[in-house]
Design an enzyme around this catalytic site. Structure first.
Site, mmCIF file in Angstrom:
data_model
loop_
_atom_site.group_PDB
_atom_site.id
_atom_site.type_symbol
_atom_site.label_atom_id
_atom_site.label_comp_id
_atom_site.label_asym_id
_atom_site.label_seq_id
_atom_site.Cartn_x
_atom_site.Cartn_y
_atom_site.Cartn_z
ATOM 1 N N GLU A 38 5.097 5.398 16.476
ATOM 2 C CA GLU A 38 4.806 5.619 15.050
ATOM 3 C C GLU A 38 4.803 4.310 14.271
ATOM 4 O O GLU A 38 3.974 4.112 13.388
ATOM 5 C CB GLU A 38 5.823 6.590 14.426
ATOM 6 C CG GLU A 38 5.645 8.036 14.854
ATOM 7 C CD GLU A 38 4.316 8.646 14.393
ATOM 8 O OE1 GLU A 38 3.659 8.081 13.517
ATOM 9 O OE2 GLU A 38 3.930 9.683 14.953
ATOM 10 N N TYR A 121 7.696 9.060 5.905
ATOM 11 C CA TYR A 121 6.709 9.513 6.889
ATOM 12 C C TYR A 121 7.281 9.439 8.312
ATOM 13 O O TYR A 121 7.257 10.419 9.067
ATOM 14 C CB TYR A 121 5.403 8.685 6.806
ATOM 15 C CG TYR A 121 4.584 8.908 8.040
ATOM 16 C CD1 TYR A 121 3.869 10.094 8.191
ATOM 17 C CD2 TYR A 121 4.609 8.006 9.102
ATOM 18 C CE1 TYR A 121 3.176 10.359 9.361
ATOM 19 C CE2 TYR A 121 3.921 8.263 10.269
ATOM 20 C CZ TYR A 121 3.208 9.438 10.397
ATOM 21 O OH TYR A 121 2.555 9.706 11.570
ATOM 22 N N ASP A 139 1.065 11.107 6.012
ATOM 23 C CA ASP A 139 0.411 9.787 6.061
ATOM 24 C C ASP A 139 -0.991 9.908 5.457
ATOM 25 O O ASP A 139 -1.330 10.945 4.870
ATOM 26 C CB ASP A 139 0.358 9.264 7.502
ATOM 27 C CG ASP A 139 -0.598 10.056 8.373
ATOM 28 O OD1 ASP A 139 -1.073 11.134 7.935
ATOM 29 O OD2 ASP A 139 -0.901 9.603 9.485
#
Ligand code: SF4
Length: 349
Positions: A38, A121, A139
């Site tokens: 991520e 996020y 996002d």
């Protein structure tokens, strides 16, 4: 138009399970794997991340390995990905996990969010994928998808918009397999409700819920405020080459300051200029560095764009007589293996 409900969630998660891309970080739900991927995926395309991710996991397979790694190793592994604070923050977070949490990744949203470099996020993504928490991860992909589905004209750059979309999604999370819903939204934005060009509404698993599709307004969403123009900086970059006593070619590099843009990475010596330097002026700069230039072999020009600034660079390739100690003089092999040189300077290799 159908209201968003659990059927929306079910259709999207089912579609995700059947259509998801085969990506190396999706092999398991190990928080370290999801976290690294991520962070890499922020600002970087999936295809570009794939190789970086595999190399990173080979070198640093556990959070303890990451915590124990030195800065130059980390910067080298990150070289080319940009936004180098991401890896510095990951390093600090890994030290926290190892030093304060006995190597165990926190399992609550607040615990994850509390680690260095992890925002809402990423905490939502890790929380829902790895720990089945009912927390959204909003996002750019998700903002685009949801603003079209809801025909929501809020500026996606505005701070409140993410929260607002997040609270709509929060209500839609399933009781289990929360990560499939999170990833379904992201995947839909990447593959179907695409950022450039027309979305592929005829392939969309949740088209029946989408207001923009019903009204033909897909291309009007998301609404985004205009960006400020970037500052432009002109630079003269010097690729100084010297042949040492053993006949080996060496190039001058130096470390950038500890803070600011590309902090702590290496660069070719360079100066900011008002206009392009003449050859004599370029030679004078190298002389000021005590390099004793012999001749210019060639020059080249590149532009590198950062988020807020653009570098217009002219490179001067100079053969020099001396190797002053103000620079580190490295061979091609050392440059490749050991020197974290950001992409902005990689053009000159
Ligand atoms: S129907 Fe079209 S615009 Fe709406 S979410 Fe699906 S792909 Fe996007």
């Amino acid at each position: 138009m159908r209201e968003l409900n659990q059927e929306f969630t079910t259709k999207l998660t089912r579609w995700f399970r059947e259509n998801q891309r085969d990506l190396p970080w999706r092999k398991d739900k190990e928080p370290y794997h999801v976290w690294v991927s991520e962070i890499m995926l922020q600002q970087t395309r999936v295809e570009a991340v794939r190789e970086y991710y595999l190399r990173f996991m080979k070198e640093l397979p556990t959070v303890s390995d990451l915590a124990a790694a030195d800065e130059e190793t980390l910067l080298k592994l990150w070289q080319g990905l940009g936004y180098y604070n991401r890896i510095r923050n990951m390093h600090k977070a890994a030290e926290t996990v190892v030093g304060e949490l006995c190597g165990e990744f926190p399992e609550t949203f607040e615990g994850i969010r509390g680690l260095c470099g992890i925002g809402d996020y990423t905490a939502g993504a890790i929380g829902s994928i790895c720990f089945d928490l009912r927390v959204p991860a909003v996002d750019g992909n998700v903002l685009r998808v949801m603003s079209r589905i809801l025909e929501d004209g809020s500026d996606i750059k505005a701070a409140g918009t993410k929260k607002q979309i997040g609270s709509v999604l929060q209500e839609l999370y399933p009781e289990s397999n929360c990560g499939d819903f999170t990833q379904g939204l992201i995947e839909l934005g990447a593959l179907i409700c695409v950022p450039n060009g027309q979305p592929k509404c005829d392939m969309c698993p949740v088209a029946e819920f989408c207001k923009a599709r019903e009204h033909g307004t897909q291309m009007q969403y998301p609404v985004k405020s205009e960006k400020k123009p970037r500052k432009v900086v002109q630079k003269a970059v010097f690729v100084l080459r010297c042949v040492d006593e053993e006949g080996v070619e060496r190039y001058a590099v130096r470390k950038r300051p500890k803070s600011g843009l590309l902090a702590g990475l290496y660069e070719f010596p360079n100066v900011d200029v008002e206009r392009e330097l003449t050859l004599d002026e370029a030679i004078a700069v190298a002389e000021d560095w005590d390099c004793v230039p012999m001749h210019l072999t060639r020059s080249s020009e590149f532009k590198h764009i950062f988020t807020h600034v653009e570098w217009d660079m002219k490179g001067y390739y100079l053969d020099v007589h001396e190797m002053p100690a103000r620079f580190k003089w490295v061979t091609d092999e050392e440059m490749e293996a050991e020197v974290p040189l950001p992409s902005a300077f990689g053009y000159f290799l």
